[in-house]
Design an enzyme around this catalytic site. Sequence first.
Site, PDB file in Angstrom:
ATOM      1  N   CYS A  82     -12.987 -23.542 -22.725  1.00 12.41           N
ATOM      2  CA  CYS A  82     -11.700 -24.579 -23.189  1.00 12.41           C
ATOM      3  C   CYS A  82     -11.340 -25.270 -22.095  1.00 12.41           C
ATOM      4  O   CYS A  82     -10.992 -26.590 -22.241  1.00 12.41           O
ATOM      5  CB  CYS A  82     -10.904 -23.885 -24.145  1.00 12.41           C
ATOM      6  SG  CYS A  82     -11.773 -23.203 -25.769  1.00 12.41           S
ATOM      7  N   HIS A 116     -13.996 -22.174 -30.653  1.00 11.35           N
ATOM      8  CA  HIS A 116     -12.581 -21.785 -30.074  1.00 11.35           C
ATOM      9  C   HIS A 116     -11.604 -22.885 -30.511  1.00 11.35           C
ATOM     10  O   HIS A 116     -11.953 -23.789 -31.193  1.00 11.35           O
ATOM     11  CB  HIS A 116     -12.460 -21.478 -28.700  1.00 11.35           C
ATOM     12  CG  HIS A 116     -13.043 -20.469 -27.999  1.00 11.35           C
ATOM     13  ND1 HIS A 116     -12.812 -19.971 -26.829  1.00 11.35           N
ATOM     14  CD2 HIS A 116     -14.384 -19.661 -28.533  1.00 11.35           C
ATOM     15  CE1 HIS A 116     -13.574 -18.757 -26.686  1.00 11.35           C
ATOM     16  NE2 HIS A 116     -14.733 -18.701 -27.637  1.00 11.35           N
ATOM     17  N   ASP A 139     -14.094 -11.624 -28.073  1.00 12.50           N
ATOM     18  CA  ASP A 139     -14.127 -13.069 -28.171  1.00 12.50           C
ATOM     19  C   ASP A 139     -13.616 -13.325 -26.683  1.00 12.50           C
ATOM     20  O   ASP A 139     -14.333 -14.467 -26.372  1.00 12.50           O
ATOM     21  CB  ASP A 139     -12.705 -13.232 -28.742  1.00 12.50           C
ATOM     22  CG  ASP A 139     -12.462 -14.755 -29.041  1.00 12.50           C
ATOM     23  OD1 ASP A 139     -13.466 -15.488 -29.594  1.00 12.50           O
ATOM     24  OD2 ASP A 139     -11.335 -15.152 -28.340  1.00 12.50           O
ATOM     25  N   GLU A 189      -9.658 -24.709 -28.963  1.00 15.81           N
ATOM     26  CA  GLU A 189      -9.425 -26.114 -28.500  1.00 15.81           C
ATOM     27  C   GLU A 189     -10.838 -26.965 -28.804  1.00 15.81           C
ATOM     28  O   GLU A 189     -10.603 -28.123 -29.080  1.00 15.81           O
ATOM     29  CB  GLU A 189      -9.351 -25.975 -26.964  1.00 15.81           C
ATOM     30  CG  GLU A 189      -8.220 -25.382 -26.470  1.00 15.81           C
ATOM     31  CD  GLU A 189      -7.829 -23.745 -26.533  1.00 15.81           C
ATOM     32  OE1 GLU A 189      -7.192 -23.088 -25.871  1.00 15.81           O
ATOM     33  OE2 GLU A 189      -8.924 -23.142 -27.022  1.00 15.81           O
ATOM     34  N   SER A 222      -3.265 -19.343 -23.569  1.00 13.78           N
ATOM     35  CA  SER A 222      -4.107 -19.990 -22.451  1.00 13.78           C
ATOM     36  C   SER A 222      -5.386 -19.887 -22.503  1.00 13.78           C
ATOM     37  O   SER A 222      -6.107 -19.262 -23.112  1.00 13.78           O
ATOM     38  CB  SER A 222      -3.795 -18.902 -21.113  1.00 13.78           C
ATOM     39  OG  SER A 222      -4.076 -19.257 -19.976  1.00 13.78           O
ATOM     40  N   CYS A 277      -9.337 -20.503 -22.401  1.00 17.07           N
ATOM     41  CA  CYS A 277     -10.552 -19.600 -21.687  1.00 17.07           C
ATOM     42  C   CYS A 277     -11.234 -20.802 -20.852  1.00 17.07           C
ATOM     43  O   CYS A 277     -11.042 -21.828 -20.824  1.00 17.07           O
ATOM     44  CB  CYS A 277     -11.665 -18.901 -22.553  1.00 17.07           C
ATOM     45  SG  CYS A 277     -12.410 -20.162 -23.668  1.00 17.07           S
TER      46      CYS A 277
END
Length: 162
Positions: free
Chosen positions: A85, A53, A145, A55, A80, A82
């Site tokens: 992350c 991802h 995702d 991050e 924002s 997940c």
Amino acid sequence: MDDSAGLAIAFEEAKTSYNEGGIPIGAALVASDGKLLGRGHNMRVQLGSPIHHGETSALFNSGRLPARAYKGSTMYTTLSPCDMCTGACLLYGISRVVIGENTNFLGGEGYLKQRGVEVVVLDNPDCRELMSQFIREKPELWKEDIGTEERVYSKEERGGDK
């Protein structure tokens, strides 16, 4: 580095992912002294990876750092974060998370705050529009995702007629 500059780096990463056919989420990790530690973008599609991802890619691209390097740092992310992350930010002691937008997806912001992380939502229209455009164009990929729809595997990926 101020928040607009940090988010600008993350947004560049999001656009890179979008242009590569991936999910347009970017991130940048900045130390308390303003030094860019790492930047990255969602590469689930490009690498066929469930963990790349935005991050986590920024953390990966930071390289192996001592734990103290993350103290006082800020994670800039276009969307924002997940649960995965969010957990990565907590694991490495990241002090601040600056979010481009949380209209298209609301992740673990509440948990970050509960655990003492400063969360700033900039409500950036460029971040919001890029993600909205992607969701309109590729809703199935977006659902994959965020884990709301199972991926349909090809016969070859399943190993034949399984």
